[in-house]
Scaffold this motif. Structure first.
Motif: not given
Length: 483
Positions: A264, A257, A198, A315
């Protein structure tokens, strides 16, 4: 007599506690791998893979001299439909290439900065013990290559990223990835492994604004991202790019992340993690619904695919998933098991809701005016983008809607009968029963905070497709209904 007994019990407790502490210390010594002292055997060139793929497991191989060669590329890519962005990458992808090692490896890292790049870069690997995680030794200008070495000491899943100032800018432009350090003997075997990371992105234009978007440092400082996505862009893990598994297979996800700012709350809708390697380390938690991954952190999750269907990676700060892009799909195929799940599900309902603000019927307002279409062809093209970020969740990419939930727009007698009614519903929303193509739907259509231009464009796109009448809707028509 009583005091003597108490003293004996106190002594016994202290003795047992000391013994327990000693045994724990010894246990730690036994389980800690003396990685510094491990001798390497032979030379290996590391296999690097682009997301969502990962290299082959290390298995039982002994420590080796491992050569990693990575190129930095600054390249234009697509953040969303019609939205371009200049990414800075390790290996040409966001996230960067996945690196797989084992404890005791001696890594010789070659970092190349492509001559067409504009800026110097470096790399900070969280798996490295040394100044800056390698950043102090890896600063490299365009057209140059640097080499540095390190010994891998600690097993786990680690983030790497660029650490050239301003660091947040380099990371926010996509310069991050994962390096896995397997323990001695390797990780337990699973059937499938995937790489998902992410990141949050900050653009000069608002979410969905067309064209090449520049990085906005002030938004990054304020921590107001326009996009929060998996693997670099909206849709990177959807459609024909969704990850897959078969019923009965075990799946392991390496989740990172990159940040630079947002946490996240990683979750898969419809699955429970059998095991989570907390923060990418050796602590294992079991039967977990959602795991928290900090910016610059990672986790390993494992589960068994028990039931066929489409599962959604999100998420669980859900406006990030449904409005800013942090959403992916896992498609599981095979025979169902009605003991586990009856199968009475409507697939596809968890799709991106888009970035358009929605309010209850009767409370809509106009959005700021954006770019204007010069002709019908341009209006339809721009309307497709509005549809993708606003309507696709309920009415689907093909306009067929979701049975018993959201009415179809494809070949819709309700839509084609009255264009002014269609405009009015988008402007003000609608509550209650409607009949579309002989089937009743009873629900709520929120009012959409869109400009007259955007409403004209999206309706022109809908009317131009899926067997609907070729009706152009103009901003003037929308403005008249808004009054």
């Amino acid at each position: 007599m009583k005091q003597t007994c108490i003293l004996k019990k106190t002594f016994l407790f202290a003795f047992l506690a000391a013994g327990f502490a000693y045994s724990c210390q010894n246990a730690d010594k036994k389980t800690d791998t003396p990685s510094v002292e491990m001798k390497t055997t032979g030379k290996i060139t590391a296999e690097l893979t682009s997301p969502p793929l990962v290299p082959e497991p290390v298995g039982e191989r002994p420590p080796a001299k491992l050569t990693v060669s990575m190129e930095i590329l600054e390249k234009e890519g697509e953040m969303a439909d019609g939205v371009k962005y200049m990414y800075w990458t390790f290996g040409g992808t966001v996230p960067g290439s996945f690196i797989r090692t084992r404890v005791g490896d001696e890594v010789e890292f070659h970092l190349k900065n492509h001559p067409d790049n504009k800026l110097p870069h470096n790399i900070d690997l969280h798996a490295v013990t040394g100044p800056g995680g390698g950043a102090a030794s890896s600063f490299v200008a365009p057209g140059h290559e640097v080499t540095f070495s390190f010994k891998v000491l600690n097993p786990g899943l680690y983030v790497y990223h660029c650490a050239t100032a301003p660091v947040a800018m380099h990371i926010a432009n996509g310069m991050y990835g994962l390096i896995l350090v397997e323990p001695e003997g390797g990780l337990p075997a699973v059937d499938r492994e995937y790489y998902v990371m992410q990141g949050d992105f900050y653009t000069k234009g608002k979410n969905g604004e067309q064209g090449l978007q520049a990085f906005d440092m002030q938004k990054a400082i304020d921590e107001h991202p326009d996009y929060i996505v998996f693997n670099g862009n909206i849709g990177a893990l959807t459609g024909n790019k969704a990850i897959t598994a078969n019923v009965g297979e075990t799946v392991r996800l390496y989740i990172g992340n990159g940040g630079p700012n947002m946490l996240s709350s990683f979750h898969i809708i419809g699955e429970i993690f059998d095991k989570v390697y907390v923060e990418g380390g050796q602590l294992i938690n079991r039967n977990v619904q959602t795991t928290l991954i900090p910016a610059g952190g990672a986790a390993i999750v494992e589960f068994k695919a028990e039931v066929p269907g489409t599962y959604t990676l999100v998420d669980h700060s859900l406006t990030r998933a449904f409005n800013k892009g942090a959403l992916g799909l896992l498609t599981v195929t095979g025979d169902g098991n009605k003991t586990i799940y009856s199968g009475k599900q409507t697939e596809g309902i968890y799709q991106p809701e888009g970035s358009t603000v929605q309010v209850m019927p009767g409370s809509g307002n106009a959005a700021d005016e954006g770019p204007k279409a010069a002709n019908l062809s341009e209006r339809v093209k721009m309307g497709k983008t509005v549809y993708a970020r606003t309507c696709i969740a309920c009415h689907q990419e093909n306009g067929k809607g979701i049975p018993n939930a959201f009415p179809p727009l494809a070949g819709s007698d309700f839509l084609n009968a009255d264009v002014n009614r269609a405009i009015d519903i988008i402007l003000h929303g609608k509550t209650g029963k409607i009949t579309v193509n002989g089937k009743d739907f009873d629900g709520v259509m929120p009012a959409q905070i869109l400009s007259d231009e955007e409403i004209a464009n999206v309706l022109s796109y809908v009317y131009d497709n899926w067997g609907n009448k070729k009706q152009e809707v103009t901003p003037a028509m929308v403005s008249q209904k808004r009054k």
